[in-house]
Scaffold this active site. Structure first.
Site, mmCIF file in Angstrom:
data_model
loop_
_atom_site.group_PDB
_atom_site.id
_atom_site.type_symbol
_atom_site.label_atom_id
_atom_site.label_comp_id
_atom_site.label_asym_id
_atom_site.label_seq_id
_atom_site.Cartn_x
_atom_site.Cartn_y
_atom_site.Cartn_z
ATOM 1 N N LYS A 19 0.827 -1.080 0.015
ATOM 2 C CA LYS A 19 -0.182 -0.038 0.052
ATOM 3 C C LYS A 19 0.829 1.180 0.130
ATOM 4 C CE LYS A 19 -3.864 1.905 2.739
ATOM 5 N NZ LYS A 19 -4.811 1.299 4.094
ATOM 6 N N SER A 96 -9.347 1.492 3.182
ATOM 7 C CA SER A 96 -8.727 2.273 2.164
ATOM 8 C C SER A 96 -7.600 1.310 1.567
ATOM 9 C CB SER A 96 -7.859 3.254 3.215
ATOM 10 O OG SER A 96 -7.128 2.750 3.988
ATOM 11 N N SER A 120 -9.662 -1.013 7.394
ATOM 12 C CA SER A 120 -9.046 -0.707 6.087
ATOM 13 C C SER A 120 -8.484 -1.987 5.409
ATOM 14 C CB SER A 120 -8.167 0.467 6.073
ATOM 15 O OG SER A 120 -8.726 1.383 5.839
HETATM 16 N N1 GLN Z 1 -12.834 3.688 6.871
HETATM 17 C C1 GLN Z 1 -12.066 4.006 8.182
HETATM 18 C C2 GLN Z 1 -11.655 5.610 8.100
HETATM 19 O O1 GLN Z 1 -11.981 6.205 7.422
HETATM 20 C C3 GLN Z 1 -10.851 3.229 8.320
HETATM 21 C C4 GLN Z 1 -9.814 3.475 7.491
HETATM 22 C C5 GLN Z 1 -8.552 2.717 7.793
HETATM 23 O O2 GLN Z 1 -8.636 1.674 8.523
HETATM 24 N N2 GLN Z 1 -7.366 3.350 7.485
HETATM 25 O O3 GLN Z 1 -11.206 5.812 9.280
#
Ligand code: GLN
Length: 428
Positions: A19, A96, A120
């Site tokens: 990532k 994400s 994410s």
């Molecule tokens: N969707 C969650 C957020 O926007 C999780 C994001 C993540 O785990 N990096 O914070």
């Protein structure tokens, strides 16, 4: 290879993607933000995770798309554009770590690194039919990975099977002198865990994770998965976790607060986006940050700065930390009676691109079943458990006590030996 022709490196020659928040020396790393993309930030060092993978023989061959600075649940906020779901290219891949999930699902790599702060790794794994492990807080090193919310961020992987995820975690888990939040607790033998039966063990179904309004096909698939465990000799137990309903609100106070502090390092002076002819220092900061950051990052900086400001700190941040403790206690109590918990990963399968972009609250609800695990520091494993009538992947989540990733692999592998959901491919 040694003299007898045996591979001695556990991941020798295995190609993977990281990532775009994992620093690799000399490789452009941007967090998919214009703030770092502008001048292609070239890290002068390697993250501990990519360094350990390199030492184990794995080959990193590129970066995977993410929501900007990992803030999102759909990989739509990346400065490089949206990641499409290989199962239906009109839909999001989740986020994400959507780039990682789409790449694994579309056979572009054997595994991909992700980060999980509120879901994410697990939610995109569920949307794209991958296996995704979110480790306990402190199990893997965060050194060299761009932070979002430091008390919740975890480093993990998306893979094709539980077995692969276990092999990869074996390499990257463990204490790191460069990250003081990593635990000295010994790392279990994950491959050995895969061989253990689940007979006689207990699986808890938390009633607060099967809520009104969730997609009935998701609920059905997860309840069917519970039956698979029953057929393997495990006992299914109903449990209650009463503070679950506060988790989203708690998460979205704590995360922006930590975001507002972590993002302050991006000031355009040491690295990243710069502007010419500033009137003064304040003008410089304002222009760098307003041009460099996208709307979701700005929203979180604003909310977090507000929640941490004198006068509001007690009402929001301190209160949220207290509720966080209650959420954690729910898990501790549940694990006194069951070995693992079973739940859906997300309330729905992958949604259409653009469906939630104008409504941040709707997007935040994506994390309803995943963020409690981050708040409590426990571990979670997302694995495929079915498909909707529209042929969209559905994932289930196994949740385990802190540092019991071995239990998740044991239960996950037992399920994958009985089912073939994880073996299906998108018709690209
Ligand atoms: N969707 C969650 C957020 O926007 C999780 C994001 C993540 O785990 N990096 O914070």
């Amino acid at each position: 290879m040694d003299a007898s022709g045996k591979f001695v490196l556990p991941l020798s020659g295995i190609p993977y993607l990281a990532k775009d928040v994992f620093c690799e020396k000399g490789v452009p790393t941007t967090a998919c933000s214009n703030l770092l993309r502008d001048k292609d930030y070239l890290p002068p060092f390697d993250s501990t995770t990519t360094k350990r993978l390199k030492a184990a023989g794995a080959i990193s061959f590129g970066k995977a798309n993410t929501d900007e600075f990992t803030m999102g649940a759909s990989t739509e906020t990346s400065c490089f554009g949206v990641t499409h779901n290989p199962w239906d290219t009109d839909r999001v891949a989740g986020g994400s770590s959507g780039g990682s999930a789409a790449a694994v699902s579309a056979d572009e790599c054997l595994f991909a690194l992700g980060t999980d702060t509120g879901g994410s790794i697990r939610q995109p794994a569920s949307f794209c039919s991958c296996t995704g492990i979110k480790v306990s807080y402190g199990r893997t090193s965060r050194f060299g990975v761009m932070s979002m919310a430091s008390s919740l961020d975890t480093i993990g992987t998306l893979a094709k099977t539980v077995e692969d995820a276990a092999l990869i975690l074996q390499v990257i888990a463990g204490q790191d002198p460069l990250d003081g939040t990593t635990s000295p607790a010994p790392v279990s033998d994950y491959s050995a865990a895969l061989l253990k039966p689940v007979k006689g063990m207990k699986v808890g179904l938390p009633k607060e994770y099967f809520i009104e309004g969730m997609n009935p096909e998701v609920e059905k698939a997860v309840r069917e998965a519970a039956k698979v465990y029953e057929s393997l000799g495990a006992t299914i137990v109903d449990v209650s976790m009463p503070h679950t309903k506060y988790a989203i609100a708690t998460y979205y106070v704590i995360v922006p607060s930590e975001v507002s502090s972590n993002m302050s390092r991006y000031d355009g002076i040491r690295y990243g986006h710069t502007v010419s002819h500033p009137e003064n220092l304040l003008d410089y900061y304002e222009r760098v940050r307003s041009e460099g950051f996208g709307p979701e990052v700005k929203r979180r900086i604003m909310i977090g700065t507000y929640a941490l400001s004198a006068g509001y700190y007690d009402a929001y941040y301190r209160k949220a930390q207290k509720v966080r403790t209650l959420v954690k206690q729910d898990f501790e109590e549940a694990f006194e009676n069951v070995d693992v918990l079973l739940s859906p990963v997300a309330p729905t399968p992958a949604f259409k691109i653009g469906a939630h972009t104008g409504d941040p609250l709707q997007m935040y609800l994506e994390d309803v079943f995943t963020c409690p695990i981050n708040l409590s520091g426990m571990c979670g494993l997302a694995i495929p458990c079915g498909f909707s009538s529209e042929n969209l992947p559905i994932g289930m989540q196994l949740i385990g006590p802190q540092f019991r990733e071995d239990l998740l692999f044991q239960f996950g592998h037992a399920f994958q030996k009985e089912t073939d959901w994880h073996g299906r491919k998108p018709g690209l």
